[in-house]
Scaffold this active site. Structure first.
Site, PDB file in Angstrom:
ATOM      1  N   ASP A  10       8.022  39.853 -20.344  1.00  0.00           N
ATOM      2  CA  ASP A  10       8.526  40.093 -21.973  1.00  0.00           C
ATOM      3  C   ASP A  10       7.442  40.771 -22.774  1.00  0.00           C
ATOM      4  O   ASP A  10       7.561  41.098 -23.573  1.00  0.00           O
ATOM      5  CB  ASP A  10       8.962  39.092 -22.516  1.00  0.00           C
ATOM      6  CG  ASP A  10       8.079  37.836 -22.696  1.00  0.00           C
ATOM      7  OD1 ASP A  10       7.103  37.906 -22.193  1.00  0.00           O
ATOM      8  OD2 ASP A  10       8.212  36.948 -23.676  1.00  0.00           O
ATOM      9  N   GLU A  11       6.220  41.243 -21.875  1.00  0.00           N
ATOM     10  CA  GLU A  11       5.310  41.802 -22.708  1.00  0.00           C
ATOM     11  C   GLU A  11       4.442  43.067 -21.899  1.00  0.00           C
ATOM     12  O   GLU A  11       4.417  42.533 -20.623  1.00  0.00           O
ATOM     13  CB  GLU A  11       4.287  40.625 -23.018  1.00  0.00           C
ATOM     14  CG  GLU A  11       3.439  41.311 -24.503  1.00  0.00           C
ATOM     15  CD  GLU A  11       2.537  40.126 -24.960  1.00  0.00           C
ATOM     16  OE1 GLU A  11       1.479  40.194 -25.409  1.00  0.00           O
ATOM     17  OE2 GLU A  11       3.104  38.930 -25.102  1.00  0.00           O
ATOM     18  N   ASP A  37       6.224  43.455 -27.301  1.00  0.00           N
ATOM     19  CA  ASP A  37       6.528  42.347 -26.910  1.00  0.00           C
ATOM     20  C   ASP A  37       8.116  41.909 -27.460  1.00  0.00           C
ATOM     21  O   ASP A  37       8.544  42.377 -28.415  1.00  0.00           O
ATOM     22  CB  ASP A  37       5.765  41.146 -27.950  1.00  0.00           C
ATOM     23  CG  ASP A  37       6.349  39.594 -27.641  1.00  0.00           C
ATOM     24  OD1 ASP A  37       5.853  39.300 -26.717  1.00  0.00           O
ATOM     25  OD2 ASP A  37       6.832  39.175 -28.645  1.00  0.00           O
TER      26      ASP A  37
END
Length: 413
Positions: free
Chosen positions: A109-110, A10
């Protein structure tokens, strides 16, 4: 149970961190907020740097006017195209350590990575996690955290509940009773929202341990198949694989749009409605699908004290023709619209079938041509951009498609 080595990576405050680096700032020490539009006081905060979150309480979902007038704080517009390019480059970094099929991009973003089979090359899962974390910080100057678990669920829980504080952490099944079961309130558990939490609370369940020890049959009776999932997740059990689809088959195609202003005139509302129907039809055609059930949702503005309606109608023949969907939406609109100010419109097409056959009608001899026209329009837009071919309504004051064609992910590129 599945006992793999799964990493959940993350990026911390990704949009804010990217913008900070582009401005030559340290993402971990600067005070920076990314908002949808810096010129609008009501604009939503898309991301805030860790320092801004901690010291000023500004977080994703806050409003521009809530940001204090402090000279240390920088407020910037999003650069969505740049964020997406950086996200793609980070995925390429993952590919140095694992094959593409072992990477599941959960969001911009992950990501989840399954490192089984590469440990003999790079070291154990924790070593790989630190290599990835150090590589991202060295090459992109961006902070991240990595959770490690025997499956996707456990790696995500480890990330949210421990790794975000330590940088890298690992959970195994032996940690379920000591670390997972004490989680409370329940909304901190991945997959449990506020509504489900309130229902569980009314059942006397206030932490994950109580959920794990609640009778499975009663959970299934209350929540259906979701009750089965809640029970097994409370034991840290998850059978999904990185890269596997969340659900077999597309059950619907839809689009929901929060309008930039209140719409009072029904004629203007119908113009935006046509644009949304165009996009829904395009998404269906993109997958060579058609549908029989059209759903329309209308949300009224705050000045009307909210409210709205959501209604559906099933038509005789499956379609992915824009005007078929639009005409059905118009029927629903005329029947249920109460003349109030509109701020949100949603349209979806469900009851999906393959678009390999078309039912001919003696009363609609031009139907095959209209269907084919949709595919031709899609090809033109795909080649020359979404704004290369627009309906006339998009050039009126009510139209939104022309403006939205300049955005990425609904925000400034």
């Amino acid at each position: 149970m599945p006992n793999n080595k799964t990493l959940c990576v993350d990026m911390k405050s990704f949009y804010a961190s990217c913008s900070a680096v582009m401005l030559g700032l340290d993402p971990m020490t600067c005070y920076l907020a990314v908002v949808g539009n810096t010129e609008r006081q009501g604009s939503v905060v898309l991301a805030a740097s860790p320092k801004l979150k901690k010291e000023f309480g500004i977080k994703t979902g806050s409003r521009r006017f809530e940001i204090p007038n402090d000279r240390r704080i920088q407020v910037v517009n999003p650069q969505m195209a740049t964020y997406l390019r950086i996200s793609t480059e980070i995925t390429r970094l993952f590919n140095r350590y694992v094959p593409k099929e072992s990477i599941h991009t959960y969001s911009v973003d992950e990501s989840f990575l399954q490192v089984d089979g590469v440990e003999s090359i790079w070291g154990d899962a924790e070593t790989i996690a630190w290599k990835i974390k150090d590589g991202i910080e060295r090459e992109f100057q961006l902070p991240c955290a990595v959770g490690i678990g025997p499956n996707m669920l456990m790696s995500k829980l480890c990330l949210d509940l421990e790794a975000k504080k330590k940088g890298v952490a690992e959970w195994t099944y032996s940690d379920v009773k000591t670390k997972l079961w004490k989680v409370s309130p329940l909304r901190e558990m991945w997959g449990i929202g506020s509504r489900v939490e309130k229902t569980l609370n009314r059942m006397g369940i206030f932490n994950v341990g109580q959920l794990a020890n609640y009778p499975l049959e009663l959970l299934e009776k209350k929540f259906g198949i979701m009750g089965n999932q809640l029970y097994h997740h409370a034991w840290g059990i998850d059978f999904s694989q990185p890269g596997a689809p969340l659900m077999q088959g597309q059950i619907s195609f839809g689009k929901s749009q929060i309008l930039l202003r209140d719409y009072h005139d029904p004629k203007e509302i119908k113009r935006v409605l046509l644009e949304i129907c165009e996009e829904v039809a395009r998404r269906a055609r993109q997958h060579n699908k058609a549908g029989r059930t059209v759903s329309l949702g209308i949300g009224y503005s705050k000045e009307e004290f909210g409210g709205g309606f959501h209604r559906s109608k099933t038509i005789e023949s499956p379609t992915n023709i824009t005007m078929d969907i639009y005409e059905t939406c118009l029927e629903l609109f005329e029947k249920f619209y109460e003349g109030k100010t509109v701020r949100q419109i949603s349209v979806s097409l469900s009851n999906i079938v393959e678009d390999s056959e078309i039912q001919l009608s003696l009363f609609e001899l031009d139907r095959p041509k209209r269907r084919q026209l949709g595919y031709v329009m899609d090809q033109i837009r795909h080649k020359h951009g979404s704004a290369s071919l627009l309906r006339a309504v998009s050039y009126t004051a009510a139209g939104t498609a022309k403006h939205r064609s300049t955005l990425v992910g609904g925000h400034k590129a």
